[in-house]
Design an enzyme around this catalytic site. Structure first.
Site, PDB file in Angstrom:
ATOM      1  CB  SER A 200      56.302  50.418  49.758  1.00  0.00           C
ATOM      2  OG  SER A 200      56.614  49.674  50.901  1.00  0.00           O
ATOM      3  CE1 TYR A 213      55.582  54.808  53.073  1.00  0.00           C
ATOM      4  CE2 TYR A 213      55.482  52.422  53.336  1.00  0.00           C
ATOM      5  CZ  TYR A 213      56.078  53.546  52.794  1.00  0.00           C
ATOM      6  OH  TYR A 213      57.173  53.401  51.958  1.00  0.00           O
TER       7      TYR A 213
HETATM    8  N1  LIG Z   1      63.695  53.176  52.469  1.00  0.00           N
HETATM    9  C1  LIG Z   1      62.870  52.147  52.423  1.00  0.00           C
HETATM   10  O1  LIG Z   1      63.034  51.143  53.152  1.00  0.00           O
HETATM   11  C2  LIG Z   1      61.715  52.138  51.462  1.00  0.00           C
HETATM   12  C3  LIG Z   1      60.985  50.948  51.310  1.00  0.00           C
HETATM   13  C4  LIG Z   1      59.889  50.946  50.447  1.00  0.00           C
HETATM   14  C5  LIG Z   1      59.555  52.082  49.741  1.00  0.00           C
HETATM   15  N2  LIG Z   1      60.288  53.224  49.913  1.00  0.00           N
HETATM   16  C6  LIG Z   1      59.859  54.425  49.185  1.00  0.00           C
HETATM   17  O2  LIG Z   1      60.945  54.941  48.439  1.00  0.00           O
HETATM   18  C7  LIG Z   1      60.839  56.358  48.356  1.00  0.00           C
HETATM   19  C8  LIG Z   1      62.152  56.997  48.774  1.00  0.00           C
HETATM   20  O3  LIG Z   1      62.432  56.598  50.096  1.00  0.00           O
HETATM   21  P1  LIG Z   1      63.817  56.924  50.814  1.00  0.00           P
HETATM   22  O4  LIG Z   1      64.061  55.824  51.765  1.00  0.00           O
HETATM   23  O5  LIG Z   1      64.839  57.291  49.832  1.00  0.00           O
HETATM   24  O6  LIG Z   1      63.381  58.217  51.661  1.00  0.00           O
HETATM   25  P2  LIG Z   1      64.303  59.379  52.268  1.00  0.00           P
HETATM   26  O7  LIG Z   1      63.592  59.880  53.463  1.00  0.00           O
HETATM   27  O8  LIG Z   1      65.711  58.924  52.414  1.00  0.00           O
HETATM   28  O9  LIG Z   1      64.267  60.484  51.115  1.00  0.00           O
HETATM   29  C9  LIG Z   1      63.051  61.075  50.744  1.00  0.00           C
HETATM   30  C10 LIG Z   1      63.320  62.419  50.095  1.00  0.00           C
HETATM   31  O10 LIG Z   1      62.047  62.969  49.732  1.00  0.00           O
HETATM   32  C11 LIG Z   1      62.037  64.330  50.085  1.00  0.00           C
HETATM   33  N3  LIG Z   1      60.675  64.818  50.318  1.00  0.00           N
HETATM   34  C12 LIG Z   1      59.853  64.507  51.354  1.00  0.00           C
HETATM   35  N4  LIG Z   1      58.715  65.193  51.244  1.00  0.00           N
HETATM   36  C13 LIG Z   1      58.809  65.951  50.124  1.00  0.00           C
HETATM   37  C14 LIG Z   1      57.948  66.887  49.503  1.00  0.00           C
HETATM   38  N5  LIG Z   1      56.756  67.192  50.014  1.00  0.00           N
HETATM   39  N6  LIG Z   1      58.350  67.471  48.359  1.00  0.00           N
HETATM   40  C15 LIG Z   1      59.568  67.190  47.828  1.00  0.00           C
HETATM   41  N7  LIG Z   1      60.434  66.331  48.389  1.00  0.00           N
HETATM   42  C16 LIG Z   1      60.046  65.715  49.524  1.00  0.00           C
HETATM   43  C17 LIG Z   1      62.868  64.424  51.359  1.00  0.00           C
HETATM   44  O11 LIG Z   1      63.342  65.735  51.607  1.00  0.00           O
HETATM   45  C18 LIG Z   1      63.983  63.428  51.045  1.00  0.00           C
HETATM   46  O12 LIG Z   1      65.060  64.060  50.413  1.00  0.00           O
HETATM   47  C19 LIG Z   1      59.652  56.745  49.234  1.00  0.00           C
HETATM   48  O13 LIG Z   1      58.518  56.932  48.427  1.00  0.00           O
HETATM   49  C20 LIG Z   1      59.455  55.548  50.126  1.00  0.00           C
HETATM   50  O14 LIG Z   1      58.136  55.412  50.577  1.00  0.00           O
HETATM   51  C21 LIG Z   1      61.359  53.272  50.741  1.00  0.00           C
END
Ligand SMILES: NC(=O)c1ccc[n+]([C@@H]2O[C@H](COP(=O)([O-])OP(=O)(O)OC[C@H]3O[C@@H](n4cnc5c(N)ncnc54)[C@H](O)[C@@H]3O)[C@@H](O)[C@H]2O)c1
Length: 325
Positions: A200, A213
């Protein structure tokens, strides 16, 4: 004396070779700034993605399936993952139908696409190892691994509870280590594979309300860099590629209260666009890519200036996340 002279000659030759090689690599990098590197095919690869039940992971699974990869979808959320599978079936079914019609007309053969779903808590080592054995048996050796699942509690540091921080580290950091343990050996054995990780922008610079985080996302960056160095220097698995992604804000709902002073400049990217950028970076074998791409360069340049000056600019841009509670 003669030995000393010989070592000196070797050192001079080494220096000349270093200068020439670095100059060539610099030229190559400059060339690729203008002409993008070719994108490798993922057709026939077995792509395992964590966190496919929602957000970026779901979009990645859909896009990899459309590119002809066999997709292995992992999520703790069985229902969300089932929805993703249905979406993939719809998309690839429509594409297959279209291809069948086209192929029927020109007599060509069409390849069938596959997707598999597994319920798995990636933070639990035992679940990961059980799932990995099943995947090997039922699907085959994973050749592309996308460590995407993550959570993001967003509040002042002292409002975080101990259990919450430990859970965050189990999901955002330890899961990557269990996944490496489970899937890296076959990649090393075959000297073929690609590992993609979702860090991130919070893994590039410290942000308020996101202290644990940020620490977890810095850890992901360190893990990826160290692992790729170990393979590069170790001589085994040198063909395995690593891509670390640093998104700012993606519109999945993970960031519930985005703070954006200049949304046109530094806005929210859709999950579809984020997934497309991630896949393009992976197919071009890029090591590190931010979303939007300029952020990584801006960060690298800003680090050479005095921190007070950087803070001034940061306060002017005034973007990040408000506390969720
Ligand atoms: N959305 C953002 O703005 C953003 C920004 C920077 C980084 N990220 C990173 O991108 C990645 C995806 O983010 P997103 O926004 O799609 O999140 P999201 O919450 O939309 O989806 C995350 C998915 O991971 C699954 N999950 C959570 N814990 C789990 C576990 N223990 N085992 C298996 N599955 C699990 C959830 O059920 C969900 O389906 C993350 O690592 C997040 O930190 C997101």
């Amino acid at each position: 004396m003669l030995l000393k002279l010989y070592s000196l000659c070797l050192l001079v030759l080494d220096c000349i070779s270093l200068v020439i090689k670095t100059a060539l690599l610099l030229l190559e990098a400059m060339y690729h700034l203008v002409i993008s590197p070719a994108e490798k095919s993922v057709e026939g690869e077995i792509v395992l993605i964590t966190g496919t039940g929602h957000g970026i992971g779901r979009e990645l699974a859909k896009k990899y399936a459309l590119l002809g990869a066999t997709v292995v979808c992992l999520d703790i959320d069985k229902a969300g993952n089932a929805e993703t599978m249905a979406m993939i079936a719809d998309l690839t079914g429509a594409r297959e139908k279209h291809n069948r019609n086209a192929n029927h007309q020109n007599g060509a053969h069409h390849s069938s696409r596959k997707a598999y779903a597994y319920e798995c808590d990636v933070s639990d080592r035992e679940s990961v190892m059980k799932m990995a054995a099943k995947v090997k048996n039922e699907v085959g050796n994973v050749t592309v691994m996308v460590n995407n699942a993550g959570i993001m509690p967003c509040k002042p540091f002292l409002s975080h509870g101990q259990q919450e921080v430990e859970r965050l580290f189990r999901i955002n950091v330890m899961a990557h280590i269990w996944m490496f343990e489970a899937f890296l050996p076959s990649m090393i054995e075959n000297n073929h594979g690609h590992i993609v990780a979702l860090s991130s922008m919070a893994g590039i610079c410290g942000l308020s309300n996101l202290v644990p985080y940020c620490a977890s996302k810095y850890a992901v960056r360190g893990l990826m860099e160290a692992m790729s160095e170990e393979l590069r220097e170790g001589g085994r698995g040198q063909n395995i590629k690593f891509t670390t992604i640093f998104p700012f804000i993606v519109g999945t709902g993970l960031v519930q209260k985005p703070k954006l002073r200049f949304p046109n400049l530094l806005g929210i990217v859709s999950p579809e666009e984020a997934a497309q950028r991630i896949i393009t970076a992976m197919r071009r074998n890029q090591n590190e890519v931010s979303i939007p791409p300029a952020l990584l360069y801006i960060n690298n340049i800003s680090r050479i200036f005095p921190s007070k000056m950087v803070h001034l600019v940061k306060d002017f841009v005034d973007s990040g996340c408000e506390a969720h509670v």
